[in-house]
Design a protein around this motif. Structure first.
Motif, mmCIF file in Angstrom:
data_model
loop_
_atom_site.group_PDB
_atom_site.id
_atom_site.type_symbol
_atom_site.label_atom_id
_atom_site.label_comp_id
_atom_site.label_asym_id
_atom_site.label_seq_id
_atom_site.Cartn_x
_atom_site.Cartn_y
_atom_site.Cartn_z
ATOM 1 N N ALA A 59 -33.832 77.958 96.110
ATOM 2 C CA ALA A 59 -34.280 76.958 97.088
ATOM 3 C C ALA A 59 -34.290 75.559 96.474
ATOM 4 C CB ALA A 59 -35.669 77.314 97.606
ATOM 5 N N LEU A 60 -34.683 75.451 95.217
ATOM 6 C CA LEU A 60 -34.692 74.148 94.537
ATOM 7 C C LEU A 60 -33.271 73.629 94.338
ATOM 8 C CD1 LEU A 60 -37.555 74.830 92.010
ATOM 9 C CD2 LEU A 60 -37.597 73.173 93.891
ATOM 10 N N LEU A 61 -32.357 74.512 93.981
ATOM 11 C CA LEU A 61 -30.949 74.101 93.866
ATOM 12 C C LEU A 61 -30.401 73.697 95.231
ATOM 13 C CD1 LEU A 61 -29.639 76.802 91.375
ATOM 14 C CD2 LEU A 61 -29.915 74.354 90.925
ATOM 15 N N GLY A 62 -30.795 74.418 96.263
ATOM 16 C CA GLY A 62 -30.376 74.053 97.622
ATOM 17 C C GLY A 62 -30.913 72.692 98.018
ATOM 18 N N GLU A 67 -29.436 66.787 98.831
ATOM 19 C CA GLU A 67 -29.413 65.362 98.500
ATOM 20 C C GLU A 67 -27.991 64.907 98.163
ATOM 21 O OE1 GLU A 67 -32.131 62.334 95.860
ATOM 22 O OE2 GLU A 67 -32.882 64.320 96.352
ATOM 23 N N GLU A 68 -27.270 65.741 97.441
ATOM 24 C CA GLU A 68 -25.879 65.447 97.104
ATOM 25 C C GLU A 68 -25.025 65.372 98.374
ATOM 26 O OE1 GLU A 68 -22.240 67.590 94.621
ATOM 27 O OE2 GLU A 68 -24.260 68.411 94.477
ATOM 28 N N LEU A 69 -25.208 66.322 99.281
ATOM 29 C CA LEU A 69 -24.436 66.328 100.528
ATOM 30 C C LEU A 69 -24.774 65.119 101.395
ATOM 31 C CD1 LEU A 69 -24.563 70.130 101.389
ATOM 32 C CD2 LEU A 69 -22.581 68.816 100.568
ATOM 33 N N GLY A 100 -33.055 62.158 87.280
ATOM 34 C CA GLY A 100 -33.643 63.489 87.415
ATOM 35 C C GLY A 100 -32.755 64.413 88.231
ATOM 36 N N LEU A 101 -32.260 63.925 89.360
ATOM 37 C CA LEU A 101 -31.366 64.721 90.195
ATOM 38 C C LEU A 101 -30.093 65.068 89.429
ATOM 39 C CD1 LEU A 101 -30.313 65.926 92.877
ATOM 40 C CD2 LEU A 101 -29.522 63.635 93.454
#
Length: 184
Positions: A59-62, A67-69, A100-101
């Motif tokens: 879920a954290l990776l999602g 944010e990237e998308l 951080g991202l």
């Protein structure tokens, strides 16, 4: 593995708080107890809401991927020419508030290559597909996506160098030089 309960306001709130925590602390050595304490919860509640630690990491990776998308969609909607759009992407990546991202992205990307069956599954490949789709739109599609791949390689190389050295000026100059050649 227990089933993940349906989305709830508390789950969404804790996901956002856990995401902020992960941006600072990463995911590699993440332990539920310190995470739960930092987000004002308990390990038991986190496990109830996310099903397992693996599902929480997924879920954290999602969340980071969302944010990237959003960035890619924003650049797509801006309608800039290829060079301007690619440089806009780089400028966003180079902003200090995104470190951080970007560290989280690098961690997820690397882990998905060495732990393909864990919560990282598909993270790197999905990221490459997302970026190549946008870059292909911007640069025009060739038979093998060579130009888009070359620009993506320049951005990723610059990004990894930036994360390692924090030298924005040098990495920006290098990326700009590559983009001038690859995306005229």
């Amino acid at each position: 593995m227990p089933a993940t309960p349906p989305p709830s306001a508390r789950r969404a709130e804790l996901l956002e708080l856990a995401y902020r925590y992960a941006l600072t602390h990463g995911l590699a050595g993440m332990s539920l107890r310190p995470l739960a304490e930092a987000v004002g919860s308990s390990p038991r509640v986190l496990l109830f809401l996310f099903g397992s630690k693996e599902e929480l990491v997924r879920a954290l990776l999602g969340r980071s991927r969302a944010e990237e998308l959003a960035l890619l969609d924003e650049v797509r909607a801006a309608g800039a020419d290829a060079t301007e759009a690619v440089l806009r992407l780089w400028d966003w990546l180079a902003e200090p508030e995104h470190r951080g991202l970007l560290r989280l992205w690098a961690e997820g990307y690397g882990r998905s290559l060495v732990e393909p069956d864990g919560p990282w599954r598909g993270f790197a490949a999905d990221s490459v597909r997302d970026w190549l789709a946008l870059l292909g739109e911007l640069l025009g599609r060739d038979d093998a996506g060579v130009r888009a791949t070359a620009v993506l390689a320049a951005l990723r190389g610059g990004l990894l160098d930036l994360l390692a050295t924090d030298d924005v000026q040098r990495t920006t100059a290098a990326v700009r030089a590559q983009v001038a050649v690859l995306a005229p």
